[in-house]
Write a protein that holds these residues in place. Structure first.
Motif: not given
Length: 63
Positions: A2-4, A30-34, A38, A41-42
Motif C-alpha cells: 500500500s502507498r499514499s 490511498g493506493l494498493r497494488k493488487t 495499482w 482504494t481511498h
C-alpha cells in the motif's frame, strides 16, 4: 503493498459580485497494488480551517 500520495491544489477566481478568491486544498489518494496493478482504494479532500472554534476555512494560507 500500500502507498499514499498527497497533492496541494490552488484555485483562484472571481465571484459574481467581483470578489476575488484564492483557496488551497489538499487531496490524498490511498493506493494498493493488487495482481501487479495499482488501484485507488481511498480518496480524501480537505481544506485547512481556523482552529479558533469557528470552523471557517483558512483562506489566507499558502503552501
Amino acid at each position: 503493498m500500500s502507498r499514499s500520495a498527497t497533492a496541494s491544489t490552488g484555485c483562484t477566481g472571481t465571484k459574481t459580485g467581483g470578489f476575488e478568491v484564492e483557496l488551497w486544498s489538499r487531496s490524498t489518494v490511498g493506493l494498493r497494488k493488487t495482481d501487479g496493478a495499482w488501484k485507488i482504494t481511498h480518496t480524501h479532500d480537505s481544506v485547512p480551517f481556523l482552529m479558533d472554534g469557528s470552523g471557517l476555512a483558512a483562506l489566507d494560507l499558502k503552501p
